[in-house]
Design a protein around this motif. Structure first.
Motif, PDB file in Angstrom:
ATOM      1  N   LEU A 499       0.875  -1.163   0.000  1.00 44.71           N
ATOM      2  CA  LEU A 499       0.000   0.000   0.000  1.00 44.71           C
ATOM      3  C   LEU A 499       0.917   1.218   0.000  1.00 44.71           C
ATOM      4  O   LEU A 499       1.767   1.367   0.885  1.00 44.71           O
ATOM      5  N   ILE A 500       0.729   2.103  -0.990  1.00 44.45           N
ATOM      6  CA  ILE A 500       1.620   3.246  -1.163  1.00 44.45           C
ATOM      7  C   ILE A 500       0.815   4.524  -1.026  1.00 44.45           C
ATOM      8  O   ILE A 500      -0.230   4.683  -1.663  1.00 44.45           O
ATOM      9  N   ARG A 501       1.298   5.401  -0.161  1.00 44.22           N
ATOM     10  CA  ARG A 501       0.637   6.688   0.049  1.00 44.22           C
ATOM     11  C   ARG A 501       1.335   7.774  -0.762  1.00 44.22           C
ATOM     12  O   ARG A 501       2.555   7.859  -0.779  1.00 44.22           O
ATOM     13  N   ARG A 502       0.543   8.605  -1.422  1.00 44.08           N
ATOM     14  CA  ARG A 502       1.063   9.780  -2.123  1.00 44.08           C
ATOM     15  C   ARG A 502       0.470  11.017  -1.457  1.00 44.08           C
ATOM     16  O   ARG A 502      -0.745  11.104  -1.270  1.00 44.08           O
ATOM     17  N   GLU A 503       1.337  11.969  -1.073  1.00 46.09           N
ATOM     18  CA  GLU A 503       0.830  13.161  -0.426  1.00 46.09           C
ATOM     19  C   GLU A 503       1.665  14.373  -0.822  1.00 46.09           C
ATOM     20  O   GLU A 503       2.815  14.252  -1.259  1.00 46.09           O
ATOM     21  N   LEU A 504       1.093  15.542  -0.627  1.00 41.12           N
ATOM     22  CA  LEU A 504       1.773  16.781  -0.945  1.00 41.12           C
ATOM     23  C   LEU A 504       2.848  17.087   0.091  1.00 41.12           C
ATOM     24  O   LEU A 504       2.699  16.784   1.278  1.00 41.12           O
ATOM     25  N   SER A 505       3.924  17.709  -0.365  1.00 42.26           N
ATOM     26  CA  SER A 505       4.988  18.132   0.537  1.00 42.26           C
ATOM     27  C   SER A 505       4.508  19.302   1.394  1.00 42.26           C
ATOM     28  O   SER A 505       3.432  19.857   1.172  1.00 42.26           O
ATOM     29  N   GLY A 506       5.330  19.698   2.372  1.00 39.81           N
ATOM     30  CA  GLY A 506       4.941  20.755   3.292  1.00 39.81           C
ATOM     31  C   GLY A 506       4.585  22.061   2.623  1.00 39.81           C
ATOM     32  O   GLY A 506       3.672  22.779   3.052  1.00 39.81           O
ATOM     33  N   ASN A 507       5.300  22.414   1.560  1.00 40.34           N
ATOM     34  CA  ASN A 507       5.010  23.633   0.806  1.00 40.34           C
ATOM     35  C   ASN A 507       4.065  23.381  -0.365  1.00 40.34           C
ATOM     36  O   ASN A 507       3.827  24.293  -1.169  1.00 40.34           O
ATOM     37  N   ALA A 508       3.557  22.150  -0.473  1.00 42.15           N
ATOM     38  CA  ALA A 508       2.646  21.765  -1.559  1.00 42.15           C
ATOM     39  C   ALA A 508       3.266  22.008  -2.928  1.00 42.15           C
ATOM     40  O   ALA A 508       2.586  22.343  -3.890  1.00 42.15           O
ATOM     41  N   LEU A 509       4.593  21.798  -3.019  1.00 39.50           N
ATOM     42  CA  LEU A 509       5.284  21.993  -4.293  1.00 39.50           C
ATOM     43  C   LEU A 509       5.395  20.707  -5.095  1.00 39.50           C
ATOM     44  O   LEU A 509       5.640  20.749  -6.297  1.00 39.50           O
ATOM     45  N   SER A 510       5.261  19.569  -4.433  1.00 40.44           N
ATOM     46  CA  SER A 510       5.490  18.293  -5.123  1.00 40.44           C
ATOM     47  C   SER A 510       4.727  17.188  -4.415  1.00 40.44           C
ATOM     48  O   SER A 510       4.351  17.305  -3.242  1.00 40.44           O
ATOM     49  N   TRP A 511       4.508  16.111  -5.164  1.00 45.87           N
ATOM     50  CA  TRP A 511       3.950  14.888  -4.589  1.00 45.87           C
ATOM     51  C   TRP A 511       5.094  13.981  -4.167  1.00 45.87           C
ATOM     52  O   TRP A 511       6.114  13.907  -4.852  1.00 45.87           O
ATOM     53  N   GLY A 512       4.914  13.299  -3.066  1.00 46.44           N
ATOM     54  CA  GLY A 512       5.883  12.301  -2.636  1.00 46.44           C
ATOM     55  C   GLY A 512       5.186  10.992  -2.330  1.00 46.44           C
ATOM     56  O   GLY A 512       4.058  10.976  -1.814  1.00 46.44           O
ATOM     57  N   GLU A 513       5.832   9.891  -2.672  1.00 52.58           N
ATOM     58  CA  GLU A 513       5.245   8.569  -2.445  1.00 52.58           C
ATOM     59  C   GLU A 513       6.123   7.748  -1.514  1.00 52.58           C
ATOM     60  O   GLU A 513       7.353   7.856  -1.556  1.00 52.58           O
ATOM     61  N   ILE A 514       5.471   6.923  -0.702  1.00 54.30           N
ATOM     62  CA  ILE A 514       6.213   6.019   0.157  1.00 54.30           C
ATOM     63  C   ILE A 514       5.332   4.817   0.497  1.00 54.30           C
ATOM     64  O   ILE A 514       4.127   4.978   0.747  1.00 54.30           O
TER      65      ILE A 514
END
Length: 639
Positions: A499-514
């Motif tokens: 199960l992989i979560r994608r969320e916005l970075s703190g400044n909402a500049l990019s998506w990150g997945e983990i």
């Protein structure tokens, strides 16, 4: 990369989630003192930078953070290097509130895991002196190194520096202290000798502190000097980092920032894993290290290491692993968390980044090789958002200097249309629904009658809904209309289902997945009677040292049970384990990134006291004893 920041446990007991997390309860009051100038001979902010809007933005953001009534951060220090000089250095808050001592740019802070880039450089210096090779097996260099898994002979030096050794993760005993403790690395090696690997060396990368701690033992074995002495002579002295060191002895009062706990000032925090997170220094001194990186291994005309070594640190190590479902999102180097930091990437700027955290401190270290800039921001707390500040400051500086046309805009996620699909097959449903395990509380994915999914997290006694009404959209992710900033996908790598979560970075500049969990199949074997008899029991951490940080949270009580929805697996505190015999249970998941870190295995040991036999639970070098609810001044913890 540090563990995810957890909310402080407000109860008297302490949970595994709070203990392994690094955001502990701190001081909640506004302190706005800011100190310009310097106590270490470095000039204050040059006049041509005094009016920088980027600097003022960061300054205002720090003051605003410290002014929040609920702020747990007591002091912040920041230094920025550009134009081959420190162009801004400033400290905020108090080093010692009770004595009215303000933080200054010469006050030292603990930088936590930023220490890992220094540890990496130490190894590369030894490589260039032909003392070792990066892809050399550790057993050839470190006499006595062994583990219970035969594959331990395949662990290389590179694996230690790239989080891919397969070590369980983190030696918990005496991981932080208020007194010097010089035996942590030796104790960690002993723990590993009685541990299994959680994955084959190089198979995947999972953030792993023990790999960097073992570098301490490696350096002493191949060089003869202790690790702190090697770093002092070969790195700190040549770079003029006079404030930097490891906690071998207490610092003079007034030179360091006091940590706070529940509003009370504490003695100096001494981070005992030197190689993984033990350095204290000033922000300005750390930029001397950054200047050396920018100059490809040279500092003020003296070469510490080759340019090739600096480039090697910045090579994405992901291509070397077999399981890497977030390859496009997580690009780590040797020592670096990221060699293409996503927020800076969004602005067209390449950055190497490393964050750090101890129980009471957090930091961010950025190096921008093309723009010849470096930054360290460090604070005595975890809630001032150092990553967001570092990204925002550096991008604003880049825009002011014309290196980028403009600041990248924040992403405004729009939920895509629902995917048009035929009903999923039975195998597809099985790969989605069920329990997903990691080093965090178990997650459960449930199929609803309307075709949506519900994601829940185990709270110790029941399932809390994390997100509901998740629907598959035409981009392949599962979104809810209510929370577009976070969405999910499923990916299988061989027999592993993530199960992989994608969320916005703190400044909402990019998506990150983990990846946040690996699906566990139902067990066809019931727990043995010996473990059934232990279900429902509580266990108290019993052998921490008198000066250990954990004493602040005593009693630390963990719970043993079994999930009703997934029988056959043992649940000890947050972690699901596979029972191997009547007295041992071990690790079962391989989750790359950060959520598969700090796994453990446990052994039940019979002991005799005053002629009475009882059981202890051993977890690495930590000893737990059975806890009775009737014990005075104790509160159970089920988180």
């Amino acid at each position: 990369m540090t563990p995810p920041l957890m909310k402080p446990d407000t109860r008297q007991g302490m949970s595994r989630r709070s203990y392994l997390g690094l955001s502990m309860a701190g001081l909640a009051a506004p302190w706005l003192q800011a100190c310009g100038g310097s106590s270490d001979g470095i000039d204050p902010t040059p006049p041509d930078w005094a009016g920088s809007k980027a600097v003022q933005w960061c300054r205002d953001s720090i003051r605003e953070s410290l002014a929040r009534p609920d702020s747990a951060t007591t002091a912040v220090s920041v230094a920025l290097l550009a134009d081959d000089r420190v162009v801004w250095q400033e400290a905020f808050g108090f080093a010692d509130r009770e004595k009215g001592v303000p933080a200054a740019v010469g006050t030292v802070f603990n930088i936590g895991s930023v220490s890992k880039v220094v540890t990496t450089l130490a190894v590369l210096i030894l490589r260039e002196r032909s003392k070792l090779k990066l892809d050399q097996p550790l057993v050839e260099l470190l006499p006595g190194f062994r583990m219970l898994s035969p594959e331990f002979k395949q662990v290389t030096v590179r694996h230690l520096l790239s989080h891919s050794s397969g070590f369980p993760g983190n030696n918990m005993r005496d991981n932080g202290s208020f007194a010097p403790y010089l035996g942590y690395a030796e104790d960690t090696q002993r723990v590993l000798e009685n541990s299994h690997l959680k994955h084959a060396p190089g198979e995947l990368a999972v953030y792993c502190n023990d790999g960097f701690t073992l570098v301490e033992r490696l350096v002493q074995a191949v060089d003869g000097r202790s690790f702190p002495e090697f770093v002092r002579q070969e790195i700190f002295i040549p770079l003029g980092m006079h404030s930097a060191g490891y906690p071998l002895a207490p610092l003079p009062d007034g030179t360091y920032v006091h940590p706070y706990f529940k509003g009370q000032s504490l003695p100096q925090e001494m981070s005992t894993p030197f190689g993984t997170g033990g350095i204290f220094t000033t922000a300005t001194d750390m930029l001397r290290f950054g200047r050396m990186l920018l100059d490809q291994g040279v500092y003020e005309g003296k070469r510490l290491v080759s340019a090739e070594a600096i480039r090697e640190m910045a090579v994405d190590q992901g291509a070397r692993t077999l399981i890497n479902p977030s390859a496009h999102s997580w690009k780590w180097g040797l020592g670096w968390d990221s060699v293409q930091q996503a927020g800076m990437n969004a602005g067209g700027v390449r950055a190497w980044s490393k964050n750090g955290g101890t129980t009471f401190f957090s930091s961010e270290f950025f190096v921008l090789p093309e723009l010849r800039m470096a930054l360290l921001i460090v604070g005595s707390g975890h809630d001032y958002q150092p990553g967001k500040l570092a990204e925002g400051l550096l991008l604003r500086v880049a825009a002011e200097r014309g290196a980028v046309r403009s600041l990248p805009g924040s992403l405004m996620p729009t939920v895509p249309p629902v995917a048009q699909q035929t009903p999923p097959s039975a195998s597809e449903v099985q790969a989605r629904a069920g329990v997903y395990a990691s080093s965090k509380p178990p997650l459960q994915v449930s199929n609803e009658r309307d075709g949506s999914l519900t994601l829940s997290s185990w709270n110790g006694s029941s399932w809390d809904v994390v997100q509901g009404q998740l629907r598959l959209r035409n981009d392949g992710y599962w979104w809810s209309d209510a929370h577009p900033e976070t969405n999910y996908r499923f990916q299988s790598v061989g027999e592993h289902h993530y199960l992989i979560r994608r969320e916005l970075s703190g400044n909402a500049l990019s998506w990150g997945e983990i990846p946040i969990g690996e699906w566990l199949p139902p067990s066809d074997i019931a727990l043995p009677a010996a473990w059934k008899a232990r279900l429902g029991s509580d266990w108290r951490y019993a052998n921490d040292s008198p000066q250990a940080v954990t004493r602040l949270y005593a009693p630390i009580v963990w719970h043993m049970n079994e999930l009703e929805v997934l029988p056959g697996y043992l649940l000890f505190e947050n972690q699901l384990l596979r029972v191997t015999n009547d007295d041992q249970a071990g690790m079962i998941v391989k989750v790359p990134g950060n959520d598969g870190r700090d796994l453990f295995e446990i052994s039940m040991v019979k002991v005799q006291r005053n002629g009475v036999e009882s059981e202890q639970l051993h977890l690495g070098s930590v000893v737990f004893e059975r806890f009775s609810p009737e014990e005075p001044t104790a509160t159970k913890s089920h988180l």
